[in-house]
Design an enzyme around this catalytic site. Sequence first.
Site, PDB file in Angstrom:
ATOM      1  N   GLY A  25       0.829  -1.211   0.000  1.00 22.68           N
ATOM      2  CA  GLY A  25       0.000   0.000   0.000  1.00 22.68           C
ATOM      3  C   GLY A  25       0.852   1.243   0.000  1.00 22.68           C
ATOM      4  CG  ASN A  26      -0.154   4.738  -1.447  1.00 21.62           C
ATOM      5  OD1 ASN A  26      -0.846   5.587  -0.891  1.00 21.62           O
ATOM      6  ND2 ASN A  26      -0.536   4.111  -2.550  1.00 21.62           N
TER       7      ASN A  26
END
Length: 217
Positions: A25-26
Amino acid sequence: MLHGKRILITAGPTYERIDPVRFIGNFSSGKMGFALAEACAEHGAEVLLVAGPVQLSVTHRNIRRIDVVSAAEMYETVMEHFATCDGAILCAAVADFTPLTVADTKLKRGTDTLTLNLKPTKDIAAALGACKRNDQFLVGFALETDNEEQHALDKLRRKNFDFIVLNSLNDSHACFGYDTNKITVLTAAGERVAYPLKSKTEVAADIVRQIENIVAK
Ligand code: C5P
């Protein structure tokens, strides 16, 4: 005002599955995209908000929210709805790579290093830029760490945006997670407007004013 306009907004991160319990993810919080959705709705637009996994809720009744998880799901959802919209604001931090294969069972710890093979995701912005009609607008975001304006201008042209909103990781209290942001707007017509650090609500209002300029033309 944006009365009678249907605007698609993407917001938040995407999660790319590795195995049943893990993802890539981020740090995108979705705050900027959600602030934009509220601001567009406040200005009379009907908003379709395509949101990645975020801890946020919407309040305005003219916002319809569709939750997605991965870049592929975001791509499918956006492509399904863009033709019926007057424009799109692409605020999501979409993963550029996704695992080539997703493991059926949880990957086990070992003593060896683990290599994940990643394949590129589809670029939603570029796909919309390629099919954008003359009566539609497209606004993109760029988060850069070096040669900010040059990279943003390249993206503006490559993805056929009407304007791009540049935020830099070099600015403190801007970007991921903060309630404030500091942006520079670069337009396809060659204009450049640099704004001071503001709350994401105020930044959203500035972006809406830029969109109103385009829509009025
Ligand atoms: O190339 P980069 O990812 O930095 O471009 C940023 C812009 O492109 C943002 O507006 C982002 O929402 C959009 N984008 C997208 N689909 C992707 C990657 C980026 O819509 N797969």
